[in-house]
Enzyme design. Structure first.
Site, mmCIF file in Angstrom:
data_model
loop_
_atom_site.group_PDB
_atom_site.id
_atom_site.type_symbol
_atom_site.label_atom_id
_atom_site.label_comp_id
_atom_site.label_asym_id
_atom_site.label_seq_id
_atom_site.Cartn_x
_atom_site.Cartn_y
_atom_site.Cartn_z
ATOM 1 C CG HIS A 1 0.830 -2.025 -8.404
ATOM 2 N ND1 HIS A 1 0.336 -0.872 -8.484
ATOM 3 C CD2 HIS A 1 -0.192 -2.019 -6.811
ATOM 4 C CE1 HIS A 1 0.636 0.073 -7.727
ATOM 5 N NE2 HIS A 1 0.165 -0.984 -6.173
ATOM 6 C CG ASP B 1 -3.126 2.456 -0.042
ATOM 7 O OD1 ASP B 1 -2.291 1.583 0.326
ATOM 8 O OD2 ASP B 1 -3.469 2.876 -0.574
#
Length: 320
Positions: free
Chosen positions: A140, A66
């Site tokens: 992350h 994304d």
């Protein structure tokens, strides 16, 4: 400095939001930089005034789809549109493999050179377009980064009011003063250029972060920053329910950090598609905003697709 949000949704697009992409540029320039390039970014550009011919650089925060799957198509469109100027691509090194593989399989050829800068090999600041950019490593599921954009000071502006107050007639002398040259007037006065040039103040700074579940990693990056753009994927209730396994920040997490760090302007983006903005939406975007405002007292915006903001010379962030 201007920000334009081309995509503000997390993971996948919704009816009203595309996936991640943010444009940044100087307010007085056509050139711009793109941070992240989710699928559909080039379509979003059709609703903006931004041109691929004036794109200085694309900077990718991390390799999740994304944030980067729109890049091959954007590069192809730029080439088909007649771009010939070099383009800088700043990204994790694995992204180069992806771009070259897609171009090879699809027989796509770019008519302009791509200068690839691997984030893993980057240290200090690098000039990218109209900015000096630095990076901060985040937390992350894959390596993720934040980019700090520092405006490159332009020529100092003349203090017109003082020139008029001291009755210095407009003419070539004004230009020489702006170039930093002392000027002797016909009436015998010697003007020191330094006395007639305005102090530009410290360069303005905007930090745009990728996905990140530890806002405190940005402590050094936001020191002196005017704006922080950061994800607020969900509320703290959702984060707690999922034990934050996706490794994102909640609105509460980033708001608490921004308040503690003294960040004057916070823009929240990368919002889960579960949050709607209709009057009957459940859950609603307003829940994220209410949670953030409960912990942050600065200027807060929830970014929407195609929303534009300008960081004024007085260092206030205002919607356009």
């Amino acid at each position: 400095m201007q920000l334009e949000f081309l995509g503000t949704c997390a993971g996948m697009p919704s009816k009203h939001r595309n996936v991640s992409a943010t444009a940044i540029r100087r307010s007085d320039a056509k050139g711009w930089c793109l941070v992240d390039c989710g699928e559909g970014t080039q379509h979003q550009l059709l609703y903006s005034e931004l041109s691929l011919h004036h794109l200085h650089a694309v900077l990718i925060t991390h390799v999740h789809g994304d944030h980067c799957l729109g890049l091959p198509g954007l590069l192809a469109t730029a080439s088909m549109s007649g771009r010939t100027e070099p383009l800088t691509l700043v990204a994790p090194k694995d992204l180069r493999v992806m771009v070259e593989a897609v171009q090879a399989v699809t027989r796509t050829h770019c008519n302009f050179p791509i200068h690839f800068l691997a984030i893993e090999d980057w240290s200090g600041q690098v000039v990218v377009g109209d900015f000096r950019v630095d990076i901060t490593e985040l937390s992350h599921r894959v390596p993720s980064y934040a980019f700090g954009f520092n405006e490159i000071p332009r020529r100092r502006q003349l203090d017109i009011q003082r020139l008029q107050r001291e009755q210095v007639p407009a003419g070539p002398e004004w230009g020489r003063l702006q170039q930093g040259e002392d000027v002797a007037l016909s009436d015998g006065r010697l003007l020191q250029a330094e006395d007639f040039l305005l102090d530009p103040g410290p360069p303005r700074r905007i930090v745009i972060a990728g996905d990140n579940d530890r806002p405190e990693l940005l402590t050094g990056a936001v020191e002196g920053a005017d704006v922080l753009v950061h994800e607020a994927t969900y509320t703290q209730v959702v984060a707690d329910r999922n034990d934050n396994r996706p490794q994102h920040s909640s609105a509460e997490m980033i708001a608490r950090f921004a308040q503690h760090a003294g960040v004057p302007h916070l823009v929240l983006t990368h919002i889960s598609p579960r949050y709607g903005d209709g009057p009957r939406s459940q859950p609603a975007l307003s829940e994220l905003e209410q949670e953030a405002r409960a912990h942050y007292r600065g200027t807060l915006f929830l970014a929407r697709d195609l929303a534009r903001y300008q960081l004024e010379p007085d260092r206030q962030l205002r919607p356009l």
